[in-house]
Each structure stands twice: as structure tokens, then as C-alpha cells.
Scaffold this motif. Structure first.
Motif, PDB file in Angstrom:
ATOM      1  N   PHE A  86       0.808  -1.225   0.000  1.00  0.00           N
ATOM      2  CA  PHE A  86       0.000   0.000   0.000  1.00  0.00           C
ATOM      3  C   PHE A  86       0.844   1.279   0.000  1.00  0.00           C
ATOM      4  CE2 PHE A  86      -2.044   3.459   2.353  1.00  0.00           C
ATOM      5  CZ  PHE A  86      -3.182   3.652   1.590  1.00  0.00           C
ATOM      6  N   LEU A  87       1.970   1.280   0.726  1.00  0.00           N
ATOM      7  CA  LEU A  87       2.756   2.502   0.856  1.00  0.00           C
ATOM      8  C   LEU A  87       3.401   2.948  -0.458  1.00  0.00           C
ATOM      9  CD1 LEU A  87       4.584   2.250   4.299  1.00  0.00           C
ATOM     10  CD2 LEU A  87       2.614   3.640   3.672  1.00  0.00           C
ATOM     11  N   MET A  88       3.410   2.076  -1.452  1.00  0.00           N
ATOM     12  CA  MET A  88       3.994   2.433  -2.741  1.00  0.00           C
ATOM     13  C   MET A  88       2.934   2.832  -3.769  1.00  0.00           C
ATOM     14  SD  MET A  88       6.898  -0.569  -2.876  1.00  0.00           S
ATOM     15  CE  MET A  88       6.295  -1.635  -1.564  1.00  0.00           C
ATOM     16  N   LEU A  89       1.691   2.860  -3.343  1.00  0.00           N
ATOM     17  CA  LEU A  89       0.573   3.030  -4.275  1.00  0.00           C
ATOM     18  C   LEU A  89       0.672   4.314  -5.094  1.00  0.00           C
ATOM     19  CD1 LEU A  89      -2.118   1.827  -5.228  1.00  0.00           C
ATOM     20  CD2 LEU A  89      -3.231   3.072  -3.371  1.00  0.00           C
ATOM     21  N   THR A  90       0.953   5.448  -4.447  1.00  0.00           N
ATOM     22  CA  THR A  90       0.983   6.717  -5.176  1.00  0.00           C
ATOM     23  C   THR A  90       2.145   6.797  -6.160  1.00  0.00           C
ATOM     24  OG1 THR A  90       2.216   7.731  -3.349  1.00  0.00           O
ATOM     25  CG2 THR A  90      -0.174   7.992  -3.334  1.00  0.00           C
ATOM     26  N   SER A  91       3.138   5.938  -6.020  1.00  0.00           N
ATOM     27  CA  SER A  91       4.297   5.978  -6.915  1.00  0.00           C
ATOM     28  C   SER A  91       3.925   5.601  -8.350  1.00  0.00           C
ATOM     29  CB  SER A  91       5.400   5.057  -6.400  1.00  0.00           C
ATOM     30  OG  SER A  91       5.835   5.466  -5.117  1.00  0.00           O
ATOM     31  N   ALA A  92       2.827   4.896  -8.522  1.00  0.00           N
ATOM     32  CA  ALA A  92       2.402   4.478  -9.862  1.00  0.00           C
ATOM     33  C   ALA A  92       1.553   5.540 -10.549  1.00  0.00           C
ATOM     34  CB  ALA A  92       1.618   3.171  -9.783  1.00  0.00           C
ATOM     35  N   TRP A  93       1.182   6.582  -9.791  1.00  0.00           N
ATOM     36  CA  TRP A  93       0.224   7.553 -10.323  1.00  0.00           C
ATOM     37  C   TRP A  93       0.945   8.792 -10.835  1.00  0.00           C
ATOM     38  CZ3 TRP A  93      -3.645   4.668 -10.915  1.00  0.00           C
ATOM     39  CH2 TRP A  93      -4.871   5.195 -11.342  1.00  0.00           C
ATOM     40  N   LYS A  94       0.804   9.073 -12.121  1.00  0.00           N
ATOM     41  CA  LYS A  94       1.420  10.259 -12.713  1.00  0.00           C
ATOM     42  C   LYS A  94       0.530  11.485 -12.490  1.00  0.00           C
ATOM     43  CE  LYS A  94       3.833   7.738 -16.381  1.00  0.00           C
ATOM     44  NZ  LYS A  94       4.074   7.630 -17.851  1.00  0.00           N
ATOM     45  N   ARG A  95       1.138  12.649 -12.602  1.00  0.00           N
ATOM     46  CA  ARG A  95       0.411  13.897 -12.346  1.00  0.00           C
ATOM     47  C   ARG A  95      -0.776  14.085 -13.286  1.00  0.00           C
ATOM     48  NH1 ARG A  95       5.132  18.462 -11.240  1.00  0.00           N
ATOM     49  NH2 ARG A  95       5.936  17.559  -9.294  1.00  0.00           N
ATOM     50  N   GLU A  96      -0.608  13.605 -14.523  1.00  0.00           N
ATOM     51  CA  GLU A  96      -1.685  13.825 -15.499  1.00  0.00           C
ATOM     52  C   GLU A  96      -2.852  12.860 -15.315  1.00  0.00           C
ATOM     53  OE1 GLU A  96       1.648  11.565 -17.765  1.00  0.00           O
ATOM     54  OE2 GLU A  96       1.464  13.075 -16.181  1.00  0.00           O
ATOM     55  N   TYR A  97      -2.705  11.831 -14.473  1.00  0.00           N
ATOM     56  CA  TYR A  97      -3.812  10.914 -14.230  1.00  0.00           C
ATOM     57  C   TYR A  97      -4.842  11.581 -13.319  1.00  0.00           C
ATOM     58  CZ  TYR A  97      -0.762   7.062 -15.838  1.00  0.00           C
ATOM     59  OH  TYR A  97       0.056   6.246 -16.566  1.00  0.00           O
ATOM     60  N   GLN A  98      -6.094  11.239 -13.519  1.00  0.00           N
ATOM     61  CA  GLN A  98      -7.144  11.679 -12.604  1.00  0.00           C
ATOM     62  C   GLN A  98      -6.941  11.014 -11.248  1.00  0.00           C
ATOM     63  OE1 GLN A  98     -11.085  10.883 -14.063  1.00  0.00           O
ATOM     64  NE2 GLN A  98     -12.095  11.518 -12.178  1.00  0.00           N
ATOM     65  N   LEU A  99      -7.055  11.789 -10.168  1.00  0.00           N
ATOM     66  CA  LEU A  99      -6.846  11.225  -8.839  1.00  0.00           C
ATOM     67  C   LEU A  99      -7.886  10.142  -8.551  1.00  0.00           C
ATOM     68  CD1 LEU A  99      -6.041  14.404  -6.716  1.00  0.00           C
ATOM     69  CD2 LEU A  99      -4.459  12.606  -7.442  1.00  0.00           C
ATOM     70  N   PRO A 100      -7.452   9.010  -8.006  1.00  0.00           N
ATOM     71  CA  PRO A 100      -8.382   7.894  -7.809  1.00  0.00           C
ATOM     72  C   PRO A 100      -9.182   7.972  -6.519  1.00  0.00           C
ATOM     73  CG  PRO A 100      -6.179   7.242  -7.139  1.00  0.00           C
ATOM     74  CD  PRO A 100      -6.072   8.652  -7.669  1.00  0.00           C
ATOM     75  N   TYR A 101     -10.205   7.133  -6.462  1.00  0.00           N
ATOM     76  CA  TYR A 101     -10.920   6.845  -5.229  1.00  0.00           C
ATOM     77  C   TYR A 101     -10.287   5.597  -4.612  1.00  0.00           C
ATOM     78  CZ  TYR A 101     -14.671   9.804  -7.168  1.00  0.00           C
ATOM     79  OH  TYR A 101     -15.397  10.834  -7.703  1.00  0.00           O
ATOM     80  N   VAL A 102     -10.268   5.534  -3.291  1.00  0.00           N
ATOM     81  CA  VAL A 102      -9.671   4.381  -2.616  1.00  0.00           C
ATOM     82  C   VAL A 102     -10.718   3.731  -1.725  1.00  0.00           C
ATOM     83  CG1 VAL A 102      -7.805   3.568  -1.128  1.00  0.00           C
ATOM     84  CG2 VAL A 102      -7.415   5.528  -2.647  1.00  0.00           C
ATOM     85  N   MET A 103     -10.921   2.423  -1.900  1.00  0.00           N
ATOM     86  CA  MET A 103     -11.848   1.670  -1.057  1.00  0.00           C
ATOM     87  C   MET A 103     -11.152   1.306   0.250  1.00  0.00           C
ATOM     88  SD  MET A 103     -14.918   0.812  -2.528  1.00  0.00           S
ATOM     89  CE  MET A 103     -15.390  -0.875  -2.184  1.00  0.00           C
ATOM     90  N   ILE A 104     -11.764   1.665   1.383  1.00  0.00           N
ATOM     91  CA  ILE A 104     -11.148   1.472   2.697  1.00  0.00           C
ATOM     92  C   ILE A 104     -12.194   0.931   3.663  1.00  0.00           C
ATOM     93  CG2 ILE A 104      -9.883   2.591   4.575  1.00  0.00           C
ATOM     94  CD1 ILE A 104      -9.247   4.867   2.611  1.00  0.00           C
ATOM     95  N   SER A 105     -11.774   0.039   4.544  1.00  0.00           N
ATOM     96  CA  SER A 105     -12.694  -0.504   5.538  1.00  0.00           C
ATOM     97  C   SER A 105     -12.989   0.536   6.617  1.00  0.00           C
ATOM     98  CB  SER A 105     -12.076  -1.749   6.196  1.00  0.00           C
ATOM     99  OG  SER A 105     -11.032  -1.366   7.096  1.00  0.00           O
ATOM    100  N   ARG A 106     -13.987   0.244   7.443  1.00  0.00           N
ATOM    101  CA  ARG A 106     -14.348   1.127   8.553  1.00  0.00           C
ATOM    102  C   ARG A 106     -13.646   0.734   9.851  1.00  0.00           C
ATOM    103  NH1 ARG A 106     -20.853   2.529   8.015  1.00  0.00           N
ATOM    104  NH2 ARG A 106     -20.709   3.692   6.035  1.00  0.00           N
TER     105      ARG A 106
END
Length: 234
Positions: free
Chosen positions: A59-79
Motif C-alpha cells: 500500500f505505501l507504494m501506491l501513489t508511486s504508480a500515479w502520474k500527475r496527469e492521471y485523474q486522482l483515484p478513489y480508494v476503497m477502505i474498511s471502517r
């Protein structure tokens, strides 16, 4: 006492902010090699919605795959309590969250609301990120939730995995990886999979096995490439 301390919103927000800054540092200081980027770039460029999957341990590396030009994602998270810290992390990163998980012992865990939100997000052309073995496992096993979302929306499932050379691996249920700064990293995008709205449960299970097997094969490939012994699924 420590658990009560972690339930405090101010503590969760502070931890989330700290984790978010660390994730930014990992992205900035790691020398990343990316394999098969064209698989996701064509989908992102189309803006027709996508469901991205990665295992909980990375999980801690997740944002490393996202380029600036990509639309920011939604993240599914438990309660869960841990989920509250992850939600605070996402907020600090500017990401939107969908919180909920399946019912447990008759309690409503917000799963239906989160699923409805995910459908809306994907159909509007967004990306929904799911760690399908979280929050408690079993490790590196794929449930059918992301597949049913893909079947309902027509959006492709896009697996993604990560590895780093310099790291600390914990003896947790998921063998969580804490990446260290100033190292080499590898991102591998998997095969995009689209599921027909008319797919039967049997066909869904065959697709589930295909995606789970590929995700674990890619994880093993990434770890071996950077000198680590692969983690077996639970």
C-alpha cells in the motif's frame, strides 16, 4: 490504552498526515522502473473508468504508480481503526475515499454504500483503487467484490504490483513492506480484464483465479528482480 489512543480522531489525522508525507518521499527518492505502462495509459487516457488492484502489503507504494496527469483515484477502505488512519492518509494526499466492507456478525459495515459509491465513481470515468486482500486477509487472495464491480460497470480491472530493493518487511498477516528511501523500485502493470455484464458466477470464478494467479506471479517477479524471496499467498 494504546488502542483507545489510536481511536482519537486527532491521532488518526496526525498519523495519516505523516504516512502521506512518507509516501511522497518514497515516490520522489526511489529510482522507479515501470513495466508495461502502456497497459494502463491507454485506459486512463480513455477516461472510461478503471478498477485498480494491488495487494495490501504494498500500500505505501501506491501513489508511486500515479502520474500527475492521471485523474486522482478513489480508494476503497474498511471502517476499521486501521482504515481510519488510511482514510486520513488519503485525505492528506488529496484522494477521495469510499469506506465500507462486508457485514460481520449482522453488523452493517457500510459495504453496500461503498459499493454504490464505487459504481458511481467508475461510471463517471474515475479510477477506484482496491486492496482486495485487506484489511485482514487472507494474504494475496482475491475476493469477488472487485469482479462484481467490474461486471456491473463494464470497467476493466487493472492489476498493479510493486517492489523495492531497500525495505523492512514485517511479520504481519500480509508481510507488510515498509519501503526505505533512496533505493530502486519496480512497478509492474498487469493484464487489463473486462468482464461481461452477462458473465455467470462460474465464469466469474475462472476470471477471479486468473487475476489472482497473475497478481501473485507479478509480485514474485517484482520481488525476485530486486533480490527478495517472494511471499507465498496464505
Amino acid at each position: 490504552m494504546f488502542k483507545r489512543f489510536l481511536r482519537r480522531p486527532a491521532v488518526q489525522s496526525g498519523l495519516g498526515w505523516g504516512v502521506a508525507q512518507y509516501m511522497r518521499l518514497i515516490k520522489a527518492t526511489t529510482r522507479w522502473d515501470i513495466r508495461h505502462p502502456e497497459r494502463v495509459e491507454d485506459i486512463i487516457a480513455g477516461r472510461k473508468g478503471v478498477i485498480a488492484l494491488t495487494w495490501h502489503s504494498r500500500f505505501l507504494m501506491l501513489t508511486s504508480a500515479w502520474k500527475r496527469e492521471y485523474q486522482l483515484p478513489y480508494v476503497m477502505i474498511s471502517r476499521s481503526r486501521d482504515g481510519a488512519v488510511v482514510a486520513a492518509t488519503c485525505k492528506a494526499l488529496g484522494l477521495q475515499t469510499l469506506r465500507g466492507s462486508s457485514k460481520k456478525r449482522g453488523k452493517n459495515k457500510g459495504g453496500e454504500e461503498a459499493a454504490a459509491g464505487a459504481v458511481t465513481a467508475v461510471k463517471s470515468g474515475g479510477c477506484v483503487v482496491i486492496t482486495p486482500d485487506g484489511p485482514r486477509g487472507p494474504r494475496q487472495r482475491l475476493g469477488d467484490g472487485p469482479l462484481r464491480l467490474a461486471r456491473a460497470t463494464g470497467a476493466p480491472i487493472m492489476p498493479c504490483t510493486f517492489a523495492v530493493a531497500r525495505r523492512k518487511q514485517f511479520d504481519s498477516w500480509d508481510k507488510f513492506v515498509l519501503p526505505k528511501l533512496f533505493g530502486k523500485g519496480l512497478i509492474i502493470w498487469g493484464t487489463p480484464v473486462t468482464i461481461s455484464k452477462h458473465a455467470t458466477d462460474e465464469e466469474l470464478e475462472n476470471i477471479r483465479l486468473f487475476i489472482e494467479t497473475e497478481m501473485n506471479a507479478l509480485l514474485a517477479e517484482a520481488d525476485k528482480s530486486l533480490g527478495h524471496i517472494p511471499v507465498a499467498p496464505a
